[in-house]
Write an enzyme that holds these catalytic residues in place. Sequence first.
Site: not given
Length: 367
Positions: A120, A131, A183, A207, A215, A259, A293-294
Amino acid sequence: MQFGNIRTPQGWRLGEIHWDKGRISRIRGESVDPDTNDHPRVLPGFIDLHVHGGGGADVMEGGEALAILARTHVRFGTTRLLATTMTAPDTHIRQTLREVAAYMEAPVLQAAQVLGVHLEGPYINPGKLGAQPAYARVGMTEELDELCALAPIRLITLAPELSGHLALIQYLSERGVRVQLGHTLGSYEEGVEALANGASGFAHLFNAMTGLHHRKPGMVGAALAHAQYAEVIPDLLHVHPGAIRTALRCIPNLYAVTDSTAAAGMHDGDYRLGEHTVTKCLGGVRLADGTLAGSTLTMDQALRNLVSLGLSLAEASDRLSRYPADFLGISDIGRLQEGASADLVVLDPQLQIKAVVVEGRTIQGDT
């Protein structure tokens, strides 16, 4: 051998499942509606493709941390997982990959099996770190070849809009590495183009990606309109139940991930997530500025949460086992059928774990 309501690809069977040398050898039973009896529910072992830690241990610590998190997650029904890295300096990522490869050569028993690595980052958008630590950068094929030589990287999360990443997606997908989008500040159009070039899914849907606007559909819109696969964190904190329901209607093979961080399976307090310190409190994990954060989610709770949203137990099971296995292209896990790996989760009628079996070895409870 295990007796109960067995979830097979052909439907529920009330009977016995047998295994030999780690493989399912025989399933015998009659068709049944499991809601009509109080016998155990026997499901395929859960497969979690996004695991940063658990039991106080973080993947980026390497070594004994991998054994700790694997032993932690098996208690909650996870029989297979991907050790998931964080964005970090190149030397740290390489060392972590070496540590994962070494662990896979000599894994501990009484634990979930590590299938490989989910990388990741660091090939993510620095404007959508979430995070992740601030080491995001553009990926290069030569570097990916070197990383893949260090450990079996099965899945990479990256931002498709970064320069050269469309070619990188195609390069990786041709070599059997699954690529998912995450991300990212990418647009709807960039998401669709990435899928056309070989991307297979989306990381923690909703997320750390551009949202849906009528639009400007964004990366979420690309996922809802075109994806066959995407992961979602069903802790009911990261994603509103209504958004999960929307994704379930749009993405045929939406599957659950935790996660999870080192805080999973632990009491409230401070824990490591890569180079960050995160705090577990009120059921969540956050950075000091409040950023999620996770998670602390475990797969058994993910199952119960999906059922609470109205999914049948059979459908919820598919989204924790069969679909993630299919996403990775592995046909002998994630389903209870003759010849498949003997990975089982045994639940009572309230969906609490009674036993876990990994490759025919009982980890917890009596079978």
